[in-house]
Design a protein around this motif. Structure first.
Motif, PDB file in Angstrom:
ATOM      1  N   GLU A 126      70.509 -34.763  17.333  1.00 49.31           N
ATOM      2  CA  GLU A 126      69.504 -33.850  17.242  1.00 49.31           C
ATOM      3  C   GLU A 126      67.989 -34.431  17.600  1.00 49.31           C
ATOM      4  O   GLU A 126      67.457 -33.846  18.150  1.00 49.31           O
ATOM      5  CB  GLU A 126      69.286 -33.313  15.684  1.00 49.31           C
ATOM      6  N   GLU A 127      67.849 -35.764  17.166  1.00 45.15           N
ATOM      7  CA  GLU A 127      66.644 -36.189  17.625  1.00 45.15           C
ATOM      8  C   GLU A 127      66.743 -36.543  19.429  1.00 45.15           C
ATOM      9  O   GLU A 127      65.770 -36.227  20.123  1.00 45.15           O
ATOM     10  CB  GLU A 127      66.653 -37.753  17.252  1.00 45.15           C
ATOM     11  N   LEU A 128      67.869 -36.758  19.906  1.00 42.54           N
ATOM     12  CA  LEU A 128      68.218 -36.775  21.373  1.00 42.54           C
ATOM     13  C   LEU A 128      67.832 -35.591  21.989  1.00 42.54           C
ATOM     14  O   LEU A 128      67.456 -35.358  23.223  1.00 42.54           O
ATOM     15  CB  LEU A 128      69.404 -37.370  21.488  1.00 42.54           C
ATOM     16  N   ASN A 129      68.366 -34.470  21.394  1.00 41.39           N
ATOM     17  CA  ASN A 129      68.281 -33.323  21.879  1.00 41.39           C
ATOM     18  C   ASN A 129      66.781 -32.631  21.873  1.00 41.39           C
ATOM     19  O   ASN A 129      66.339 -32.082  22.782  1.00 41.39           O
ATOM     20  CB  ASN A 129      69.257 -32.197  21.253  1.00 41.39           C
ATOM     21  N   LEU A 130      66.350 -32.561  20.531  1.00 45.57           N
ATOM     22  CA  LEU A 130      64.814 -31.872  20.545  1.00 45.57           C
ATOM     23  C   LEU A 130      63.939 -32.696  20.908  1.00 45.57           C
ATOM     24  O   LEU A 130      62.758 -32.144  21.503  1.00 45.57           O
ATOM     25  CB  LEU A 130      64.695 -31.842  18.952  1.00 45.57           C
ATOM     26  N   GLY A 131      63.931 -34.232  21.212  1.00 44.48           N
ATOM     27  CA  GLY A 131      62.750 -35.038  21.730  1.00 44.48           C
ATOM     28  C   GLY A 131      62.466 -35.976  20.771  1.00 44.48           C
ATOM     29  O   GLY A 131      61.950 -35.711  19.843  1.00 44.48           O
ATOM     30  N   SER A 132      62.329 -36.996  21.189  1.00 50.34           N
ATOM     31  CA  SER A 132      61.674 -38.276  20.443  1.00 50.34           C
ATOM     32  C   SER A 132      61.339 -39.444  21.493  1.00 50.34           C
ATOM     33  O   SER A 132      61.501 -39.506  22.786  1.00 50.34           O
ATOM     34  CB  SER A 132      62.872 -38.982  19.852  1.00 50.34           C
ATOM     35  N   VAL A 133      60.467 -40.014  20.914  1.00 50.95           N
ATOM     36  CA  VAL A 133      59.540 -41.241  21.599  1.00 50.95           C
ATOM     37  C   VAL A 133      60.071 -42.460  20.964  1.00 50.95           C
ATOM     38  O   VAL A 133      59.992 -42.549  19.449  1.00 50.95           O
ATOM     39  CB  VAL A 133      58.091 -41.166  21.665  1.00 50.95           C
ATOM     40  N   ILE A 134      60.377 -43.620  21.814  1.00 49.64           N
ATOM     41  CA  ILE A 134      60.586 -44.894  20.921  1.00 49.64           C
ATOM     42  C   ILE A 134      59.730 -45.871  21.784  1.00 49.64           C
ATOM     43  O   ILE A 134      59.698 -45.904  22.908  1.00 49.64           O
ATOM     44  CB  ILE A 134      62.105 -45.237  21.161  1.00 49.64           C
ATOM     45  N   VAL A 135      59.238 -46.643  20.727  1.00 50.08           N
ATOM     46  CA  VAL A 135      58.389 -47.881  21.303  1.00 50.08           C
ATOM     47  C   VAL A 135      58.889 -49.240  20.559  1.00 50.08           C
ATOM     48  O   VAL A 135      59.027 -49.208  19.385  1.00 50.08           O
ATOM     49  CB  VAL A 135      56.757 -47.639  20.817  1.00 50.08           C
ATOM     50  N   ASP A 136      59.254 -50.028  21.682  1.00 46.66           N
ATOM     51  CA  ASP A 136      60.049 -51.359  21.212  1.00 46.66           C
ATOM     52  C   ASP A 136      59.078 -52.379  21.757  1.00 46.66           C
ATOM     53  O   ASP A 136      59.082 -52.594  22.865  1.00 46.66           O
ATOM     54  CB  ASP A 136      61.410 -51.145  21.774  1.00 46.66           C
ATOM     55  N   MET A 137      58.578 -53.146  20.927  1.00 48.25           N
ATOM     56  CA  MET A 137      57.571 -54.267  21.143  1.00 48.25           C
ATOM     57  C   MET A 137      58.471 -55.580  21.036  1.00 48.25           C
ATOM     58  O   MET A 137      58.900 -55.762  19.885  1.00 48.25           O
ATOM     59  CB  MET A 137      56.286 -54.302  20.252  1.00 48.25           C
TER      60      MET A 137
END
Length: 261
Positions: free
Chosen positions: A199-210
Motif C-alpha cells: 500500500e505504501e509503495l502504491n499510494l506514495g512514500s518518501v524515504i530518507v536514509d542517512m
C-alpha cells in the motif's frame, strides 16, 4: 537476489562499513540468515572508491567472514547494493509509431531499446530501467498497451545510472575477491523494497536514509521508484560540526549526537 541452491548472498558497500549477508531459503518459505560479515570501510568515501587496494581488502574480509560463519562458499554470485551521489535517477520518454495497428511486445521492446541505445548513455552504465507510464495517442496511464490499437506509443521510463568508470571500479573491487556479481542495485531502491509495504509503495512514500557520508532521498509511487537523489553529506559531517563547534573530541561529539539528536 541470488536464490540458486536456496542461498541468498548480498553485499552492502557503505562509506562507514561494508556488510555481507548470506541467507538460506527454508522449505517453509522463511529465510534464515546463516552468515554475516561486517567491517569498517576503508578506501571508500561518499560512495566512491578512493583506494582500490584498501577497498578490495575490506570487501574481501566481509565476504570471507560471512562465508566462514555460514560454512559455505559463495559460488553463484552476489548482489551488490551501493549508495553514491554519482548514482542518478532520471525520466526518459521513448516514442514508437504504430500506424493504427495493434501494439505488440516488439513495439514495447523497440521503445526500450531506443532508451538504452541513446547517445546520452555512451559513457554511463544503466543500473535500473523501469517503465512507469504507457501513453497511447496522448491517453495516459495505460496499464498494458499490448493488443490495443494506436497511431503512436509513448513510454516513460525511470532510469537509474552512474558513470561507467565508477561502475567498473565497483565491479572490479568485488570480482577481485573471487566472487561473481549477479546484480548491482542502488541502495535507495533496495531500502524502499525492503521497508515499504504494498500500500505504501502504491499510494506514495518518501524515504530518507542517512549514512555516514551520504544521505539518500527516494520517492515511491504507483509501485515504482520515481525519484532519487543522493547527497555527499551524512552523519559524519554532523558529528564533525559538533566537535568543531563545542571544541570536543570526535567520539564525544558522536555520543552527543546519538543521545540528543
Amino acid at each position: 537476489m541470488n536464490i540458486n541452491q536456496n542461498y541468498i548472498s548480498v553485499l552492502d558497500i557503505g562509506s562507514s562499513k561494508i556488510c555481507c549477508l548470506i541467507a538460506e531459503r527454508e522449505s517453509n518459505g522463511f529465510i534464515k540468515v546463516i552468515g554475516l560479515g561486517h567491517i569498517a570501510s576503508e578506501g571508500i568515501k561518499a560512495g566512491i572508491i578512493t583506494d582500490f587496494s584498501l577497498a578490495i581488502n575490506c570487501i574481501s574480509k566481509a565476504i570471507k567472514t560471512a562465508e566462514k560463519q555460514a560454512n559455505i562458499k559463495i559460488k553463484d554470485g552476489i548482489n551488490v547494493s551501493i549508495s553514491s551521489d554519482k548514482t542518478i535517477v532520471k525520466l526518459f520518454k521513448s516514442t514508437v509509431n504504430i500506424y493504427e495497428k495493434k501494439v505488440t511486445r516488439n513495439h514495447i521492446d523497440e521503445a526500450f531499446e531506443l532508451v538504452i541505445k541513446d547517445d546520452f548513455f555512451m559513457n554511463k552504465k544503466i543500473i535500473h530501467i523501469t517503465p512507469i507510464n504507457f501513453i497511447l495517442d496522448e491517453a495516459e496511464e495505460i496499464k498494458n498497451p499490448e493488443g490495443m490499437y494506436a497511431s503512436k506509443l509513448e513510454i516513460e521510463f525511470i532510469v537509474t545510472y552512474m558513470g561507467h568508470s565508477h561502475y567498473k571500479n565497483y565491479t572490479a573491487c568485488v570480482t577481485q575477491c573471487d566472487v561473481d556479481i549477479n546484480k548491482i542495485i542502488s541502495s535507495s531502491h533496495a531500502i524502499g523494497r525492503a521497508v515499504l509495504n504494498e500500500e505504501e509503495l502504491n499510494l506514495g512514500s518518501v524515504i530518507v536514509d542517512m549514512g555516514a557520508k551520504t544521505t539518500s532521498l527516494a520517492i515511491f509511487a504507483k509501485n515504482n521508484l520515481v525519484f532519487s537523489e543522493t547527497l555527499a553529506f551524512g552523519g559524519y559531517e554532523i558529528t564533525e560540526a559538533l566537535a568543531r563547534r563545542f571544541g570536543i573530541s570526535f567520539d564525544q561529539a558522536e555520543k552527543l549526537k546519538v543521545m540528543h539528536s
